[in-house]
Design a protein around this motif. Structure first.
Motif, mmCIF file in Angstrom:
data_model
loop_
_atom_site.group_PDB
_atom_site.id
_atom_site.type_symbol
_atom_site.label_atom_id
_atom_site.label_comp_id
_atom_site.label_asym_id
_atom_site.label_seq_id
_atom_site.Cartn_x
_atom_site.Cartn_y
_atom_site.Cartn_z
ATOM 1 N N THR A 1 0.851 -1.193 0.000
ATOM 2 C CA THR A 1 0.000 0.000 0.000
ATOM 3 C C THR A 1 0.886 1.243 0.000
ATOM 4 O OG1 THR A 1 -0.115 0.029 2.430
ATOM 5 C CG2 THR A 1 -1.916 -1.083 1.248
ATOM 6 N N LEU A 2 0.277 2.355 -0.370
ATOM 7 C CA LEU A 2 0.911 3.669 -0.229
ATOM 8 C C LEU A 2 -0.175 4.680 0.129
ATOM 9 C CD1 LEU A 2 0.205 5.609 -2.933
ATOM 10 C CD2 LEU A 2 1.820 4.043 -4.001
ATOM 11 N N PHE A 3 0.239 5.822 0.673
ATOM 12 C CA PHE A 3 -0.703 6.855 1.107
ATOM 13 C C PHE A 3 -0.443 8.125 0.305
ATOM 14 C CE2 PHE A 3 -2.201 10.281 3.905
ATOM 15 C CZ PHE A 3 -3.491 9.842 4.147
ATOM 16 N N VAL A 4 -1.493 8.645 -0.300
ATOM 17 C CA VAL A 4 -1.397 9.894 -1.067
ATOM 18 C C VAL A 4 -1.580 11.045 -0.090
ATOM 19 C CG1 VAL A 4 -2.361 11.266 -2.944
ATOM 20 C CG2 VAL A 4 -2.263 8.778 -3.153
ATOM 21 N N ARG A 5 -0.500 11.765 0.168
ATOM 22 C CA ARG A 5 -0.532 12.836 1.157
ATOM 23 C C ARG A 5 -0.484 14.218 0.518
ATOM 24 N NH1 ARG A 5 0.493 12.110 6.393
ATOM 25 N NH2 ARG A 5 1.420 10.079 5.877
ATOM 26 N N ALA A 6 0.215 14.364 -0.587
ATOM 27 C CA ALA A 6 0.401 15.678 -1.211
ATOM 28 C C ALA A 6 0.554 15.490 -2.711
ATOM 29 C CB ALA A 6 1.620 16.391 -0.631
ATOM 30 N N THR A 7 0.552 16.614 -3.411
ATOM 31 C CA THR A 7 0.752 16.618 -4.859
ATOM 32 C C THR A 7 1.748 17.710 -5.203
ATOM 33 O OG1 THR A 7 -0.339 16.834 -7.014
ATOM 34 C CG2 THR A 7 -1.194 18.174 -5.220
ATOM 35 N N LEU A 8 2.581 17.476 -6.195
ATOM 36 C CA LEU A 8 3.595 18.443 -6.612
ATOM 37 C C LEU A 8 2.981 19.403 -7.623
ATOM 38 C CD1 LEU A 8 6.648 19.146 -6.328
ATOM 39 C CD2 LEU A 8 7.016 17.800 -8.407
ATOM 40 N N SER A 9 3.010 20.688 -7.301
ATOM 41 C CA SER A 9 2.414 21.710 -8.160
ATOM 42 C C SER A 9 3.489 22.688 -8.605
ATOM 43 C CB SER A 9 1.300 22.470 -7.413
ATOM 44 O OG SER A 9 0.311 21.573 -6.942
ATOM 45 N N VAL A 10 3.187 23.390 -9.692
ATOM 46 C CA VAL A 10 4.100 24.385 -10.264
ATOM 47 C C VAL A 10 3.426 25.752 -10.189
ATOM 48 C CG1 VAL A 10 5.483 25.039 -12.259
ATOM 49 C CG2 VAL A 10 5.013 22.636 -11.805
ATOM 50 N N ILE A 11 4.121 26.739 -9.623
ATOM 51 C CA ILE A 11 3.619 28.105 -9.526
ATOM 52 C C ILE A 11 4.345 28.950 -10.562
ATOM 53 C CG2 ILE A 11 3.228 30.070 -8.010
ATOM 54 C CD1 ILE A 11 1.739 27.541 -7.194
ATOM 55 N N ASP A 12 3.578 29.544 -11.475
ATOM 56 C CA ASP A 12 4.136 30.406 -12.528
ATOM 57 C C ASP A 12 5.188 29.684 -13.365
ATOM 58 O OD1 ASP A 12 2.525 32.472 -11.641
ATOM 59 O OD2 ASP A 12 4.042 33.206 -10.246
ATOM 60 N N ASN A 13 5.096 28.371 -13.443
ATOM 61 C CA ASN A 13 5.986 27.545 -14.253
ATOM 62 C C ASN A 13 7.445 27.655 -13.821
ATOM 63 O OD1 ASN A 13 6.203 25.621 -16.293
ATOM 64 N ND2 ASN A 13 6.785 27.135 -17.837
ATOM 65 N N THR A 14 7.694 28.146 -12.622
ATOM 66 C CA THR A 14 9.074 28.315 -12.153
ATOM 67 C C THR A 14 9.294 27.718 -10.772
ATOM 68 O OG1 THR A 14 8.516 30.512 -11.292
ATOM 69 C CG2 THR A 14 9.437 30.412 -13.518
ATOM 70 N N ARG A 15 8.301 27.760 -9.900
ATOM 71 C CA ARG A 15 8.489 27.370 -8.510
ATOM 72 C C ARG A 15 7.692 26.107 -8.216
ATOM 73 N NH1 ARG A 15 5.950 29.438 -3.618
ATOM 74 N NH2 ARG A 15 4.756 30.828 -4.986
ATOM 75 N N LEU A 16 8.360 25.090 -7.671
ATOM 76 C CA LEU A 16 7.719 23.841 -7.304
ATOM 77 C C LEU A 16 7.249 23.928 -5.855
ATOM 78 C CD1 LEU A 16 10.137 21.218 -8.917
ATOM 79 C CD2 LEU A 16 8.010 22.144 -9.846
ATOM 80 N N LEU A 17 6.069 23.366 -5.609
ATOM 81 C CA LEU A 17 5.476 23.469 -4.275
ATOM 82 C C LEU A 17 4.615 22.244 -4.023
ATOM 83 C CD1 LEU A 17 5.047 25.358 -1.793
ATOM 84 C CD2 LEU A 17 3.010 26.210 -2.963
ATOM 85 N N LEU A 18 4.698 21.698 -2.820
ATOM 86 C CA LEU A 18 3.831 20.601 -2.406
ATOM 87 C C LEU A 18 2.542 21.175 -1.839
ATOM 88 C CD1 LEU A 18 6.238 18.037 -0.661
ATOM 89 C CD2 LEU A 18 5.050 17.770 -2.840
#
Length: 528
Positions: free
Chosen positions: A249-266
């Motif tokens: 099993t695994l747990f989905v806790r967060a998703t990786l998003s992109v802000i303004d196509n430059t900054r990565l954020l969980l």
């Protein structure tokens, strides 16, 4: 003369104009025409309000056509002061959208705020920002949409811009700032989703075999997305702390998003239901186990690091997409989006006969209808399989009882539904002889026979009823008279054939008497 009147509320209402003196200075309330002409100038109000630094400042708003309008605006302004909201009757659309966006930053995800900010600052404020919010009308919005489409903006983009504006104006209506939302109903409909072209089972297997040999990292990403239906951001944001290989099993806790196509954020997953446990198959568990073993071969990462990374840093979604398309070309399979791997998981599961509720639970959709709407084409195939399964169940029961499946054609003919007043080709009407004398219709006898011929051709009376030369119509025949042309042609045919026992003659087209041709035809059939 200064035309100023104080009110019971805080502030004052006065009349002013835009006339200027010889030095080009505006006269305002000192214009002499204000006292002489009651229609000269416009009405305004002024009110003192506290500011954040403790000093008082005066807010003035002018341009009202009548004193009543200025007083209503002043009253609305004063009603908003006790709750800390300054309802400016001449507030511009730009000021309102800027304040609305600042408030939404406290509640929405950073990716959503970034998209809203782009639409508001780059599209809405330049086009509609100078218009007072109270004066914003539907024609303004229709002209904005038309101008955007004329400059070749995509319909999807324009629809998203108008959805952002509609959301902001709906909050204004909820807060009683506006009486209605001019952006509803939508001025541009939501464009239909593009048709999806998914891989077949052979193409998916070919891509996985090729990438396992050439790029194991992207092979493991594809294995995880196809085998579990995870979203792209959920896969790229997965950490080893949330993977439990012994329990599969695994747990989905967060998703990786992109802000303004430059900054990565969980960020948080897409929906509340997306934050859940996901089961792993043996194939997916083996791929993750290989990925965990790679940490001992020069790719050392902390125990809580990312599952898919480059030197400990998460992969950029744009880089992953470009590399994925390159591998598609090399493997000889069509290019698809990374998100289509999630749809591929659903299509394989439904093709294998997995019930739709289980597929929806695996994909972690909010409602079952979401799954049914997205995969409508696949559910149609499932519907065909469902009705075929019902027929197979009934046929199996018939074979168990009768030794063969029941046939619908074995039912008696009279139980089959047929159109009204229509008989089958092999059925003919039956003639039924009456047991009592058949009464005559007025006018029929005088129209077809003479009194002398009646004595020759009429049979003896039977019973108490009058004698007649006609028989009752057979069951199933129509009692509706034929058209005049058909009756005349039929009578002429009878006269030419030599049947003179009823002294039949053609009808006079100018003076027709009622004739029962069906009864005559039935009589001739019986006595032929």
């Amino acid at each position: 003369m200064r035309s100023s009147r104080t009110t019971g509320d805080r502030g004052r209402v006065y009349r002013r104009c835009g006339c200027r003196d010889d030095h080009r200075r505006q006269l305002g309330t000192r214009c002499p025409h204000l006292a002489a002409d009651p229609r000269h100038g416009s009405w305004a109000f002024a009110v003192d309000v506290p500011s954040a630094d403790g000093h008082r400042r005066t807010i003035r708003r002018a341009g009202f056509p009548a004193e009543t309008d200025a007083r209503i605006a002043l009253r609305r302004f004063n009603e908003s002061l006790p709750i800390g909201v300054v309802t400016d009757p001449r507030q511009s659309t730009a000021d309102y959208l800027t304040g609305w966006l600042a408030e939404k930053e406290l509640h929405l995800k950073p990716t959503t705020i970034a998209r809203y900010r782009d639409y508001i600052e780059q599209d809405l404020i330049p086009a509609l920002g100078a218009i007072p919010l109270d004066d914003l009308t539907r024609p303004h919005l229709r002209a904005f949409v038309t101008n955007q489409l004329r400059h070749h903006r995509g319909r999807v983009t324009v629809h998203r811009i108008m959805s952002t504006l509609s959301s902001a104006l709906s909050d204004a209506v909820t807060g009683e700032r506006l009486p209605r939302n001019p952006a509803k109903p939508p001025l541009i409909s939501r464009p239909a989703a593009a048709e999806r072209h998914l891989w077949t089972e052979e193409e998916a297997a070919r891509f996985l075999r090729f990438t396992h040999l050439t790029d194991p990292l992207y092979a493991d990403i594809a294995e995880l997305m196809i085998g579990t239906g995870l979203r792209k951001g959920e896969v790229l944001g997965l950490r080893w702390n949330d993977v439990h290989l012994p329990e599969r099993t695994l747990f989905v806790r967060a998703t990786l998003s992109v802000i303004d196509n430059t900054r990565l954020l969980l960020t948080a997953p897409k929906t509340k239901g997306s934050r859940a446990w996901v089961a792993l198959s043996d194939r997916v568990a083996d791929a993750l186990d290989d990925r965990a073993g790679s940490r001992a071969f020069g790719h050392i990462t902390p125990a809580g690091g990312y599952v898919f990374h480059r030197h400990g840093r998460p992969l950029h979604p744009k880089t992953v997409l470009d590399r994925f398309h390159l591998l598609c070309d090399k493997a000889g399979v069509p290019r698809i989006a990374l998100h289509d791997l999630r749809h591929l998981a659903a299509s394989f599961a439904m093709a294998a006969g997995v019930p739709l509720p289980i597929v929806s639970k695996t994909l972690r959709h909010r409602t079952l209808s979401t799954t049914a709407n997205i995969y409508a084409e696949l559910t149609r195939l499932a519907e065909r399989a469902a009705v075929d399964a019902i027929a197979w169940t009934l046929n199996t029961a018939d074979r168990a009882d009768l030794g063969r499946p029941a046939c619908r054609a074995r039912r008696p003919w009279h139980q089959n539904p047929r159109p009204h007043h229509r008989l089958a080709a092999h059925q003919t009407p039956q003639e039924i002889e009456p047991t009592t004398a058949w009464p005559m219709w007025p006018g029929d006898h005088t129209a077809t026979t003479s009194r002398r011929d009646i004595k020759k051709a009429a049979p003896a009376r039977s019973g108490n009823g009058p004698a007649t030369t006609l028989r009752p119509p057979a069951d199933g025949t129509s009692k509706r008279p034929l058209p005049p042309e058909a009756e005349t042609a039929y009578d002429l045919q009878l006269c030419k054939s030599g049947r003179q026992d009823l002294n039949l003659r053609p009808l006079d087209p100018q003076r027709r008497s009622p004739v029962r041709i069906p009864q005559v035809r039935a009589y001739l059939v019986r006595h032929a």
